[in-house]
Design a protein around this motif. Structure first.
Motif, PDB file in Angstrom:
ATOM      1  N   PHE A  36       0.864  -1.175   0.000  1.00  0.00           N
ATOM      2  CA  PHE A  36       0.000   0.000   0.000  1.00  0.00           C
ATOM      3  C   PHE A  36       0.900   1.224   0.000  1.00  0.00           C
ATOM      4  O   PHE A  36       1.827   1.316   0.793  1.00  0.00           O
ATOM      5  N   GLN A  37       0.637   2.140  -0.891  1.00  0.00           N
ATOM      6  CA  GLN A  37       1.464   3.343  -0.959  1.00  0.00           C
ATOM      7  C   GLN A  37       0.577   4.565  -1.016  1.00  0.00           C
ATOM      8  O   GLN A  37      -0.454   4.549  -1.683  1.00  0.00           O
ATOM      9  N   THR A  38       1.006   5.595  -0.324  1.00  0.00           N
ATOM     10  CA  THR A  38       0.270   6.850  -0.429  1.00  0.00           C
ATOM     11  C   THR A  38       1.201   8.010  -0.128  1.00  0.00           C
ATOM     12  O   THR A  38       2.182   7.850   0.612  1.00  0.00           O
ATOM     13  N   ALA A  43      -5.727   2.862   6.412  1.00  0.00           N
ATOM     14  CA  ALA A  43      -5.222   1.611   5.827  1.00  0.00           C
ATOM     15  C   ALA A  43      -5.068   0.546   6.909  1.00  0.00           C
ATOM     16  O   ALA A  43      -5.387  -0.632   6.690  1.00  0.00           O
ATOM     17  N   ASP A  44      -4.599   0.961   8.091  1.00  0.00           N
ATOM     18  CA  ASP A  44      -4.453  -0.005   9.193  1.00  0.00           C
ATOM     19  C   ASP A  44      -5.812  -0.571   9.599  1.00  0.00           C
ATOM     20  O   ASP A  44      -5.968  -1.762   9.835  1.00  0.00           O
ATOM     21  N   ALA A  57      -4.647   5.303  -3.922  1.00  0.00           N
ATOM     22  CA  ALA A  57      -4.581   4.714  -2.581  1.00  0.00           C
ATOM     23  C   ALA A  57      -5.990   4.358  -2.081  1.00  0.00           C
ATOM     24  O   ALA A  57      -6.215   3.269  -1.545  1.00  0.00           O
ATOM     25  N   VAL A  58      -6.933   5.260  -2.296  1.00  0.00           N
ATOM     26  CA  VAL A  58      -8.315   4.984  -1.849  1.00  0.00           C
ATOM     27  C   VAL A  58      -8.863   3.769  -2.621  1.00  0.00           C
ATOM     28  O   VAL A  58      -9.482   2.871  -2.046  1.00  0.00           O
ATOM     29  N   GLY A  59      -8.597   3.750  -3.905  1.00  0.00           N
ATOM     30  CA  GLY A  59      -9.057   2.630  -4.739  1.00  0.00           C
ATOM     31  C   GLY A  59      -8.409   1.316  -4.331  1.00  0.00           C
ATOM     32  O   GLY A  59      -9.052   0.272  -4.312  1.00  0.00           O
ATOM     33  N   TRP A  60      -7.130   1.384  -3.983  1.00  0.00           N
ATOM     34  CA  TRP A  60      -6.412   0.173  -3.555  1.00  0.00           C
ATOM     35  C   TRP A  60      -7.081  -0.406  -2.311  1.00  0.00           C
ATOM     36  O   TRP A  60      -7.310  -1.603  -2.208  1.00  0.00           O
TER      37      TRP A  60
END
Ligand code: V47
Length: 380
Positions: free
Chosen positions: A11-13, A22-23, A47-50
């Motif tokens: 995961f990258q942002t 994300a956590d 990131a939101v889509g991931w």
């Protein structure tokens, strides 16, 4: 760049506000309203889509649902005159129509020859049509098409025709059920916040009444969908409020099957001066819905509203359903939609396959449908 590992890819942002979210997603924890706002406010759509895709794949793997359905709009005569709407007409103006029952039953058979599994029936709030007209319509469809699921009447129509028939909401829903209605579509929810509702649809039931009607529908055993109309005068807080209210009701009833964000089409409405939504807004709306509505089994990216291209891409951003063949769409086409009025089954399958997903034809209750050229079977 901030990151955390996951079994597929990292995961990258570049937005630190997304890290605690994300956590939570990794721990399958519920997101708060503040998290919802952060998701709307970030520009890191990937990131939101991931994150939304993680949830979507956890729930449905690679499966993407579609159905073979037909819309029937028995009348466009409507007393509500909502600013958001280009479909409704006063009863004596050009373009107003009301189908005779025979005409509505005939409409059910016209269009594609593929056996439809669902009739989606909604219309205007006609000042003179009694509830009995609609009950006859449902009974007639049930008799003529016993295998086809009847998904009919928004919460708004139920409340309106109940009042006219001097019946309670519960009595009306029970009468609909007796006449053959098996579930309800998600329309009329718009945006629950009164500040917005009083501008875009001031004559409709308010947000609490919509939710209360849905609660009673679920109590009497009717599953329903829920929608949210976005991209007009609402803000991020209004959208989060709408999602959180739906989530709270779903905790109680478990009666919602799917959530459908509907992008506002301004043409020919009283809000024509507003711009149309952008691809970023549409995709983000799908993703945020998937993340906030943790108790909704399905998120539908309705191709008619989103366009087939955006609906297809959204299958990688949180959506697991693109709706159906539809055959004859009127509400958005009156509001300037340039999409086709219907798609064939093979078109839907192609869109899904080319998104790298596995098409699964469902009935209205999300059961697998198998078919040959002229008939279908539902796995129960
Ligand atoms: O409630 C009306 C919206 C809804 C406009 O449950 C408009 O499976 C955009 O609810 N621009 C009706 N939207 C459609 C609906 C629906 C559609 C597909 C599937 C399901 C389902 C439900 O259409 C209305 C309103 O929110 N609408 N006018 C407009 N100008």
């Amino acid at each position: 760049m901030f990151g955390s590992e996951n079994k597929h890819r990292p995961f990258q942002t570049d937005d630190p506000r997304l890290l605690p979210i994300a956590d939570k997603v990794a721990r399958q924890e519920r997101l708060t309203s503040e998290d919802g706002l952060a998701l709307y406010q970030t520009s890191d759509i990937l990131a939101v889509g991931w994150l939304a895709n993680q949830v979507r794949e956890r729930m449905h793997g690679d499966v993407a649902y579609f159905n073979v359905n037909r819309h029937i709009n028995p009348t466009n005569v409507c007393v509500a005159a909502c600013r958001l709407c280009a479909f409704g007409r006063r009863k004596d103006v050009p373009g107003a129509y009301t189908m005779a029952l025979e005409e509505a039953w005939r409409a059910a058979t016209s269009g594609y020859t593929e056996a439809v599994t669902e009739f989606h029936i909604v219309g205007g709030l006609h000042p003179d049509l009694p509830l009995e007209y609609f009950l006859d319509l449902f009974r007639g469809l049930r008799e003529r098409f016993p295998k086809v699921h009847l998904k009919a009447f928004t919460m708004v129509e139920v409340a309106f025709f109940a009042k006219r028939a001097k019946l309670s909401i519960r009595e009306t829903l029970l009468k609909m059920k007796e006449a053959g209605v098996q579930s309800m579509p998600g329309g009329g929810a718009e945006i629950f916040a009164e500040r917005v509702r009083s501008i875009i649809c001031d004559h409709k039931i308010d947000g609490n009444e919509w939710l209360e009607t849905a609660r009673i529908a679920h109590e009497v055993g009717l599953k329903s969908n829920a929608t949210m109309l976005y991209g007009h005068i609402e803000n991020d807080e209004d959208r989060v409020d709408h999602l959180v209210k739906l989530r709270a009701l779903q905790d109680e009833t478990h009666g919602f099957q799917c959530f459908i964000p509907l992008s506002f089409h301004p043409a020919n409405t009283m809000l024509e001066h507003l711009p149309t939504t952008t691809g970023m807004q549409d995709i983000k709306q799908i993703a945020v819905s998937r993340l906030v509505l943790d108790n909704f089994p399905h998120i539908k990216s309705y191709w008619q509203m989103m366009t087939p291209k955006v609906a297809q891409i959204s299958l990688c951003f949180g959506a697991d359903d693109i709706d159906g063949t539809v055959v004859e769409e009127k509400i958005y086409h009156d509001a300037g939609a340039t999409t086709p009025q219907g798609l064939r089954r093979h078109d839907l399958i192609r869109l899904i396959k080319e998104a790298g997903r596995e098409p699964l034809e469902r009935d209205t209750l999300y059961r697998r449908v198998t078919r040959d050229e002229t008939s279908f079977t539902v796995a129960v």
